[in-house]
Design a protein around this motif. Structure first.
Motif, short mmCIF file in Angstrom:
data_model
loop_
_atom_site.label_atom_id
_atom_site.label_comp_id
_atom_site.label_asym_id
_atom_site.label_seq_id
_atom_site.Cartn_x
_atom_site.Cartn_y
_atom_site.Cartn_z
N ALA A 72 1.01 -1.03 0.13
CA ALA A 72 -0.05 0.08 0.00
C ALA A 72 0.82 1.34 0.08
N VAL A 73 0.56 2.21 -0.85
CA VAL A 73 1.12 3.57 -0.88
C VAL A 73 0.73 4.55 0.09
N LEU A 74 1.80 4.62 1.13
CA LEU A 74 1.44 5.83 2.21
C LEU A 74 2.39 6.74 2.16
N LYS A 75 2.31 7.65 2.95
CA LYS A 75 3.32 8.75 2.92
C LYS A 75 4.63 8.20 3.67
N GLY A 76 5.61 8.47 3.33
CA GLY A 76 6.90 7.79 3.83
C GLY A 76 7.71 7.01 3.05
N SER A 77 7.96 5.93 3.41
CA SER A 77 8.80 5.16 2.27
C SER A 77 8.06 3.58 2.12
N ILE A 78 8.26 3.10 1.30
CA ILE A 78 7.63 1.58 0.91
C ILE A 78 8.93 0.62 0.19
N THR A 79 8.84 -0.52 0.33
CA THR A 79 9.71 -1.38 -0.20
C THR A 79 9.15 -1.89 -1.40
N VAL A 80 9.87 -1.98 -2.64
CA VAL A 80 9.53 -2.58 -3.85
C VAL A 80 10.58 -3.50 -4.50
N ASP A 81 10.28 -4.63 -4.51
CA ASP A 81 11.35 -5.63 -5.03
C ASP A 81 12.58 -5.31 -4.11
#
Length: 294
Positions: free
Chosen positions: A3-12
């Motif tokens: 889920a896309v939230l403000k801050g950081s996400i991990t993708v692959d």
């Protein structure tokens, strides 16, 4: 993709900062950055096929579609460690490899993806692409023009795939075997362009200067060359309706479909149903035809 939230996400396995996820990017249809990144992830298996390992130019809209925009050829700084680049004619281009780069660029409000027509480090085309460029902002004859070019190609024994540019035009893609040159494709492009222009001088023109075209559709065989770009198949476009450059069936062209029919809010359903129409066409014997031209 998480889920896309403000801050950081991990993708692959790569951590990507996401800023202002609720920023409207296509306000007319309610697409925020959060929605855009989700749609970009869904498009990625298709979009990356025609962007990967090529020199990438993007068009960025920091304040969304109604705002100012700029072309970005040089890779923006600071550059994450996972983003690869290639130097070409003094420009440090991004070379896409996967979803993390797409999401990173999407967070920078890169709304359009325009790859080179050749791979980084190569001078040979990846495919043959004919660009039909209307002189009018609204051109009701564009599908008629595309159908005529498709018929000429078919008469030459060449299968092809039309695609909406996502804006006003149509491109026609002919897969080719490696080894053919841009000059050879320009030669056959000029041959086809001259033929349709002579058959329908009311519809087509080879005139490069827009001010001299009147209301005719420009058969552009010159844009297909090293260092030039065209909108990638499956790229979103910065148009109010969030259109997507979409490959079509020739039956759809015959029905006079509108480029506005295909957009970020319905493209996933179409792709799940139809897959990648371009990938279904094998390389065509273009070199055999080129060898027979004067």
């Amino acid at each position: 993709m998480p889920a896309v939230l403000k801050g950081s996400i991990t993708v692959d396995g790569q951590e990507i900062t996401v800023t202002n996820p609720d920023k409207p990017l296509w306000p007319e249809v309610g697409i925020t950055k959060r929605i855009y990144l989700q749609k970009l992830a869904a498009l990625s298996p298709y979009l990356l096929r025609y962007c990967k390992d090529r020199l990438l130019t993007v068009i960025r809209y920091p304040h969304g579609v109604p705002g100012m925009s700029f072309y970005q050829k040089n890779a923006p700084q600071p550059l994450p460690g996972f983003v690869k680049t290639a130097l070409h004619e003094g420009i440090e281009y991004i070379v896409l490899q996967g979803l993390p780069e797409l999401i990173w660029l999407g967070n920078l409000a890169a709304l359009e993806f325009h790859p080179s027509l050749h791979y980084a480090g190569s001078s040979l085309p990846c495919e043959w692409m004919i660009d039909l460029d209307p002189s009018l902002e609204v051109e009701p004859r564009i599908m008629e023009a595309a159908a005529m070019v498709g018929d000429v190609l078919k008469s030459l024994g060449l299968a092809s795939v039309p695609k909406t540019s996502g804006a006003t035009g149509v491109q026609i893609i002919i897969p080719v075997n490696p080894g053919i040159s841009f000059d050879e494709l320009r030669k056959i492009g000029h041959f086809v362009g001259r033929y349709v222009t002579e058959k329908r001088p009311d519809l087509f023109t080879l005139e490069r200067l827009k001010k001299h075209r009147g209301d005719k559709i420009y058969f552009d065989y010159l844009q297909h060359y090293g260092g030039k770009t065209l909108a990638a198949p499956y790229t979103p476009r910065a148009r109010p309706l969030a259109t997507v450059s979409t490959p079509l069936l020739w039956e759809e062209v015959a029905r006079n479909v509108s480029p506005a029919d295909y957009h970020l809010l319905n493209i996933e359903e179409r792709l799940s149903r139809m897959g990648d129409l371009i990938a279904k066409v094998p390389p065509q014997p273009v070199s055999d035809i080129v060898s027979k031209l004067p």
